[in-house]
Scaffold this active site. Sequence first.
Site, short mmCIF file in Angstrom:
data_model
loop_
_atom_site.label_atom_id
_atom_site.label_comp_id
_atom_site.label_asym_id
_atom_site.label_seq_id
_atom_site.Cartn_x
_atom_site.Cartn_y
_atom_site.Cartn_z
N ASP B 87 0.82 -1.21 0.00
CA ASP B 87 0.00 0.00 0.00
C ASP B 87 0.86 1.26 0.00
O ASP B 87 0.38 2.34 0.32
CB ASP B 87 -0.94 -0.01 1.22
CG ASP B 87 -0.18 -0.02 2.53
OD1 ASP B 87 1.07 -0.07 2.51
OD2 ASP B 87 -0.82 0.03 3.60
N CYS B 90 4.83 -0.30 2.74
CA CYS B 90 5.37 -1.62 3.08
C CYS B 90 6.75 -1.54 3.72
O CYS B 90 7.04 -2.28 4.65
CB CYS B 90 5.37 -2.54 1.87
SG CYS B 90 6.29 -1.88 0.46
N HIS B 266 8.35 -3.52 -3.84
CA HIS B 266 7.74 -4.02 -2.61
C HIS B 266 8.74 -4.64 -1.62
O HIS B 266 9.68 -5.29 -2.03
CB HIS B 266 6.66 -5.06 -2.96
CG HIS B 266 5.91 -5.53 -1.76
ND1 HIS B 266 5.11 -4.70 -1.02
CD2 HIS B 266 5.88 -6.74 -1.15
CE1 HIS B 266 4.59 -5.39 -0.01
NE2 HIS B 266 5.04 -6.62 -0.06
#
Lengths: 151, 277
Positions: B87, B90, B266
Amino acid sequence: MASMQKRLQRELKSIQTEPPPGVSINQNSVGSSLTQWIVDMEGASGTLYEGEKFQLQFKFSSKYPFDSPEVTFIGPNIPIHPHVYSNGHICLSILTEDWSPALSVQSVCLSIVSMLSSCTEKKRPPDNSLYVKTCSKNPKKTKWWYHDEKV
Amino acid sequence: MEGPSNAESSSKDPVKDGWNPDINQDEAIIAQQRQIEKDIADSIKLVGDKMDLSFLLSEYPDEDDVYKNKIKSLLKKYHLLRRTRPDGNCFFRGFTFAYFEYLITDAQELDRFIDVSNKIKDDLIALGFPSFTIEDIHENFMNALNSLKTKEVSNEEQLLNLFNEQGTSDYLVVFMRLLTSGYLQKNQEFYSSFLDSGLTMKNFCSHEVEPLNKESDHIHIIALTSAIGVGVCINYLDRAQGDQVTVHYFPDNCDPKIYLLYRPGHYDILYLRKDDV
């Protein structure tokens, strides 16, 4: 929800006791749930808006302060400014993508006072009529493009 | 010039572009974005349970040698992974969770970090952050730290509950973001050289560090780890040549307390084999 109300209660107290210059909270406008406030604002002296009175409406979601407040000018006098549409919507990056929970009602008011104060020519945004005709009621549902930080 | 993006549509030919003036384009785009965010939120917890790291092998096709070899090399050192929700937070959420997990096991480090966090609050106010909101955020952060101190939160399950309560979890992320911003502004003479020309540190921080959901870059990581004196080891799993993951320590030569896996865009949390009982 609990953290949102606790935070808003503090903000309310803070703006009542130390309001920024030219800004005051309209006591009658604040309901018990605290989700909607009206702030009275005066144009700063020495600026194009000297002597004018404006009203700003704040709406808070249950995700406040992580979610930005919805802020619009309301009432009979909407300031004529290149970033303010005639329906009261304001193009200001801290109200959408640059919002941070370190900001507050107070800092939003200060930013808006400063945006008005630095204006050199009273005019509406160039796309005012199209925008006002087609936009959503909620300015947070507009994908704003922030192109300059001069005014 | 500025304005809402749907102003652009005015110059287009509605028939040729298939532009329907009755549909509010912005609202449609934003509704779609919210739906994607909701789908992610429904399927991936803010911080998930530990899982066997070898599941990564199944995420890439068999003929993808670069990834397969790198994952095999990763498996020699690590055996478990904990996913975080993609989101934009992370890095901050994963780092903070892994650090809190460590703090449960080290009372002395917890006391040190409580002192550091209190000092950071004063620093932020001295830097010109509004004291009123900083106090609110700091108080919420300290409530979480104190729950570690009182042992109210003393195991993985309780920590997961804390980090999966959206409000509490976001307060933790926001405090870490603000202290990162404070550190960058305090040391702007050095860090400004990493920014695009013309961008001030204050601007960078208010656009890219302080708002929730803005992704983290090296500069965020260096600043956060330097500000609180906690080392992290990041393993980069990407398409770069070689059969080993690229490993970076922040700050340089630190003794890391936290291990993260980076795949383009990510961060997830990694667990060393030696910690396995």
